[in-house]
Write an enzyme that holds these catalytic residues in place. Sequence first.
Site, PDB file in Angstrom:
ATOM      1  N   THR A 193      -7.785  -3.376  -4.644  1.00  0.00           N
ATOM      2  CA  THR A 193      -6.827  -4.154  -3.852  1.00  0.00           C
ATOM      3  C   THR A 193      -5.926  -4.858  -4.844  1.00  0.00           C
ATOM      4  O   THR A 193      -6.411  -5.516  -5.757  1.00  0.00           O
ATOM      5  CB  THR A 193      -7.551  -5.223  -3.006  1.00  0.00           C
ATOM      6  OG1 THR A 193      -8.224  -4.559  -1.964  1.00  0.00           O
ATOM      7  CG2 THR A 193      -6.574  -6.237  -2.432  1.00  0.00           C
ATOM      8  N   ASP A 224      -6.504 -12.376   3.897  1.00  0.00           N
ATOM      9  CA  ASP A 224      -5.645 -13.311   3.178  1.00  0.00           C
ATOM     10  C   ASP A 224      -4.434 -12.640   2.531  1.00  0.00           C
ATOM     11  O   ASP A 224      -3.397 -13.279   2.329  1.00  0.00           O
ATOM     12  CB  ASP A 224      -6.453 -13.985   2.057  1.00  0.00           C
ATOM     13  CG  ASP A 224      -6.950 -12.946   1.047  1.00  0.00           C
ATOM     14  OD1 ASP A 224      -7.495 -11.907   1.483  1.00  0.00           O
ATOM     15  OD2 ASP A 224      -6.774 -13.151  -0.166  1.00  0.00           O
TER      16      ASP A 224
HETATM   17  N1  ASP Z   1      -8.780  -9.993   0.178  1.00  0.00           N
HETATM   18  C1  ASP Z   1      -8.777  -8.759   0.901  1.00  0.00           C
HETATM   19  C2  ASP Z   1      -9.091  -9.022   2.344  1.00  0.00           C
HETATM   20  O1  ASP Z   1      -9.864  -9.902   2.640  1.00  0.00           O
HETATM   21  C3  ASP Z   1      -9.722  -7.736   0.404  1.00  0.00           C
HETATM   22  C4  ASP Z   1      -9.910  -7.651  -1.065  1.00  0.00           C
HETATM   23  O2  ASP Z   1      -9.179  -8.184  -1.856  1.00  0.00           O
HETATM   24  O3  ASP Z   1     -10.876  -7.044  -1.453  1.00  0.00           O
HETATM   25  O4  ASP Z   1      -8.597  -8.305   3.174  1.00  0.00           O
END
Ligand code: ASP
Length: 333
Positions: A193, A224
């Site tokens: 990500t 987020d």
């Molecule tokens: N922060 C991202 C979410 O909660 C996922 C990730 O960064 O792994 O969608």
Amino acid sequence: MKRRKFIQSASLSGLGVAVGSSLVSGCNDKISQRETVIGASQKENFPIVIATWDVKDAVNKAGEVLMQGKSSIDAVELGCNVEELNANNQTVGLGGLPDRDGNVTLDACMMNKDGNYGAVVCMQNIAEAISVARKVMEDTPHCILAGKGAEKFALSKGFKKQNLLTDASKKAWEQWKIKSKYQPVINIENHDTIGMLAIDKNGDISGGCTTSGLAYKMAGRVGDSPIVGSGLFIDNEVGGATATGLGEEVLKTVGSFLIVELMRQGKTPQQACEEAIKRIVSKPNSNYKHFQVGYVAMNKKGETGYYSIHKGFSASIFKNGKSKNYPSQQFIK
Ligand code: ASP
């Protein structure tokens, strides 16, 4: 007052305040303040890129774009596109792991040097979510488009419609369905990500964050990553920050905004990232032993920082024409 009128007059009075305050403080003050923050010697180190996780190809692409003298917003967009179009990366764009109903839904946002922000949430069938977010920022009067509306807008801008669920991701989902246990993995090695921040040759900072979100999330869940101040925040006078990990925890502490504000108060990017992690782990009844959050940050001088709750997080940095992946320090030693 009718709602539309109210919004109009509110934004007009906002304009009045902005014009008024720039008259009071004086344009020259602003310029000289900026010049003292970025000295000429610091500018020699620019451009610089920092991104969450080991995304060498993405930061190299962004670095290459910056070395050509292009802007930080172009660099972040094109850098993030590399992973969005990489079908082997199961956490973003094409090939992302789906929600529990088998649909790949993407979240992304961008912020530019002027503090503008655009995002798409829960968008399907278009791989380059970061580019659609940029178009929302630049070509619409809005900040966020969701679901079908985001997809419709993307198609109107010429983006290609495609099935984002690859065979490998479909297989993983079918395997997951056997137990159907929703348990975000604490730390996904080779997690990709992307939250990316870049400072260009002019010293201007932009950022972006793009993801397919947590695997097997509930349909309609938004994390987020596309939310201003949580997954990403840029203030070109100060710096930028971006997040990865369990989005719900980042949202509840508005982590990226917090980091930028801490840098404004004089903390280094490293100190600010550590403080933002501390906020999460020191909440009453925090379950932090069971989830991961990682932050990366960059200030106006091009200094960088990164920190996480658990071991296994890393940051990729492009500097002096080269990129390298750096393992992060973490709260749980
Ligand atoms: N922060 C991202 C979410 O909660 C996922 C990730 O960064 O792994 O969608």
